[in-house]
Design a protein around this motif. Structure first.
Motif, short mmCIF file in Angstrom:
data_model
loop_
_atom_site.label_atom_id
_atom_site.label_comp_id
_atom_site.label_asym_id
_atom_site.label_seq_id
_atom_site.Cartn_x
_atom_site.Cartn_y
_atom_site.Cartn_z
N ALA A 178 -18.70 5.56 -10.95
CA ALA A 178 -17.94 4.31 -10.82
C ALA A 178 -16.49 4.53 -11.19
N GLY A 179 -16.25 5.29 -12.27
CA GLY A 179 -14.88 5.56 -12.70
C GLY A 179 -14.11 6.36 -11.67
N LEU A 180 -14.78 7.34 -11.05
CA LEU A 180 -14.12 8.16 -10.02
C LEU A 180 -13.73 7.31 -8.82
N ILE A 181 -14.64 6.46 -8.37
CA ILE A 181 -14.33 5.57 -7.24
C ILE A 181 -13.18 4.64 -7.60
N GLY A 182 -13.22 4.11 -8.83
CA GLY A 182 -12.15 3.22 -9.27
C GLY A 182 -10.80 3.91 -9.29
N ASN A 183 -10.74 5.14 -9.80
CA ASN A 183 -9.47 5.86 -9.88
C ASN A 183 -8.94 6.21 -8.49
N LEU A 184 -9.83 6.64 -7.60
CA LEU A 184 -9.39 6.93 -6.24
C LEU A 184 -8.85 5.67 -5.56
N THR A 185 -9.55 4.56 -5.77
CA THR A 185 -9.13 3.31 -5.14
C THR A 185 -7.77 2.86 -5.64
N LYS A 186 -7.56 2.94 -6.96
CA LYS A 186 -6.30 2.42 -7.50
C LYS A 186 -5.10 3.24 -7.04
N TYR A 187 -5.26 4.56 -6.88
CA TYR A 187 -4.15 5.38 -6.43
C TYR A 187 -3.96 5.32 -4.91
N ILE A 188 -5.02 5.04 -4.19
CA ILE A 188 -4.89 4.86 -2.74
C ILE A 188 -4.21 3.54 -2.42
N LEU A 189 -4.65 2.45 -3.08
CA LEU A 189 -4.08 1.13 -2.82
C LEU A 189 -2.68 0.98 -3.40
N GLY A 190 -2.47 1.51 -4.59
CA GLY A 190 -1.14 1.49 -5.19
C GLY A 190 -0.62 0.11 -5.53
N ARG A 191 -1.44 -0.72 -6.13
CA ARG A 191 -0.97 -2.06 -6.50
C ARG A 191 -0.07 -1.99 -7.73
N ALA A 192 1.05 -2.71 -7.69
CA ALA A 192 2.00 -2.72 -8.81
C ALA A 192 1.37 -3.38 -10.02
N ARG A 193 1.69 -2.86 -11.19
CA ARG A 193 1.17 -3.41 -12.44
C ARG A 193 1.91 -4.70 -12.81
N PRO A 194 1.33 -5.48 -13.73
CA PRO A 194 1.94 -6.75 -14.10
C PRO A 194 3.37 -6.64 -14.64
N LYS A 195 3.74 -5.51 -15.23
CA LYS A 195 5.10 -5.39 -15.77
C LYS A 195 6.16 -5.43 -14.66
N LEU A 196 5.73 -5.25 -13.41
CA LEU A 196 6.65 -5.32 -12.28
C LEU A 196 6.56 -6.65 -11.54
N PHE A 197 5.87 -7.61 -12.16
CA PHE A 197 5.63 -8.89 -11.50
C PHE A 197 6.94 -9.61 -11.16
N ASP A 198 7.91 -9.61 -12.09
CA ASP A 198 9.14 -10.37 -11.88
C ASP A 198 9.97 -9.83 -10.71
N THR A 199 9.85 -8.56 -10.41
CA THR A 199 10.64 -7.98 -9.32
C THR A 199 9.83 -7.81 -8.03
N LEU A 200 8.54 -7.55 -8.15
CA LEU A 200 7.74 -7.24 -6.96
C LEU A 200 6.68 -8.29 -6.64
N GLY A 201 6.33 -9.15 -7.61
CA GLY A 201 5.31 -10.15 -7.38
C GLY A 201 3.91 -9.57 -7.53
N PRO A 202 2.88 -10.40 -7.32
CA PRO A 202 1.50 -9.97 -7.56
C PRO A 202 0.84 -9.25 -6.38
N PHE A 203 1.53 -9.17 -5.25
CA PHE A 203 0.87 -8.63 -4.05
C PHE A 203 1.68 -7.47 -3.47
N ASP A 204 2.18 -6.61 -4.34
CA ASP A 204 2.93 -5.44 -3.88
C ASP A 204 2.03 -4.21 -3.92
N PHE A 205 1.89 -3.53 -2.78
CA PHE A 205 1.06 -2.33 -2.68
C PHE A 205 1.88 -1.20 -2.07
N GLN A 206 1.76 -0.03 -2.68
CA GLN A 206 2.39 1.17 -2.14
C GLN A 206 1.28 2.21 -1.95
#
Length: 266
Positions: free
Chosen positions: A104-132
């Protein structure tokens, strides 16, 4: 009265419902919980920081992997059917924990780096729906929460082995997942996604284990159960027979009355 079932919906309706929940979570719940995290008292934030790292996988996987290796070695070196069976049971149990949490952890780590969603600390500049996509940048590795994935996978695995402990296990898991949101490391939907992944993956692993009769077997009434009535009885599984305990022996869990959980010993 007609009972609503998700399976009765068409594929299009299911997709519309799923997209609606995602958008509501991202644009309504995520900003709401981020604001709540910023408003937390310092004492509450310190408490949450003190428990959040329980969701790290290191302390779960390293001992589990070591114990599997040890049990396999002992199984080969100790002669006798009972010893081999006992060490085989230990190896398969800890192996189930290792594969479920680690997978489960491996799938989660692969998913998070593939999707590249910005963390909450970047909310003010990028918003909640920024993906790289494929950014492999820690600041764009928010979904899903790894801590939530790991701790829910562990709670699910242990709950399968010890059904009477599910409330306690999932309570701890919810606290750990919530801590990631409330200290501002993840959005609410990150923690929810991790919880769903961590809960679902062990069921897939259990199905594969049961197909090979490793640790689990199909239950007569449907579903799966642990192999061996003695093991189920020792762990306090519902529906198991409760023979008298031999002198000098002890079961780990025993019901002293139908709605209570006791610990029996010398």
């Amino acid at each position: 009265m007609t009972r609503f079932r998700l399976a009765d919906l068409t594929l299009f309706e299911q997709v519309v419902l799923a997209v609606s929940f995602v958008l509501f979570g991202v644009y309504v719940l995520d900003p709401f919980f981020l604001e709540r995290s910023k408003a937390l008292a310092p004492e509450a934030r310190n408490f949450l920081r003190s428990i959040t790292d329980i969701g790290r996988s290191n302390w779960m996987l390293i001992p589990a992997g070591s114990l599997v290796a040890l049990a396999l070695v002992l199984r080969r070196t100790h002669r006798g059917f009972r010893n081999a069976a006992g060490y085989g049971l230990i190896a398969s149990t800890i192996g189930f924990v290792f594969v479920s949490v680690g997978g489960a952890g491996l799938i989660g780590n692969l998913t998070k780096y593939i999707l590249g969603r910005a963390r909450p600390k970047l909310f003010d500049t990028l918003g909640p729906f920024d993906f790289q996509l494929f950014s492999f940048d820690p600041d764009h590795a928010s979904f899903p929460s790894g801590h939530a994935t790991n701790i829910f996978a562990l709670a699910t695995v242990l709950g399968m082995l010890w059904p009477r402990g599910k409330v306690l296990l999932y309570t701890v898991a919810v606290w750990i997942a919530a801590s990631r949101v409330l200290i501002g490391q993840h959005y609410f939907t990150d923690a929810l996604g991790g919880a769903i992944l961590g809960t679902a993956f062990p069921y897939l692993v259990r199905e594969r284990f049961a197909a090979r009769r490793w640790l689990f077997e199909p239950a007569p009434q449907g579903g799966y159960r642990l192999r061996g009535e003695r093991t189920r009885n020792w762990l306090g599984w519902p529906g198991t027979s409760r023979p008298e305990t031999a002198p000098g022996k002890a079961r780990l869990f025993r019901n002293s009355r139908p709605d209570s959980l006791g610990i029996e010993g010398d």
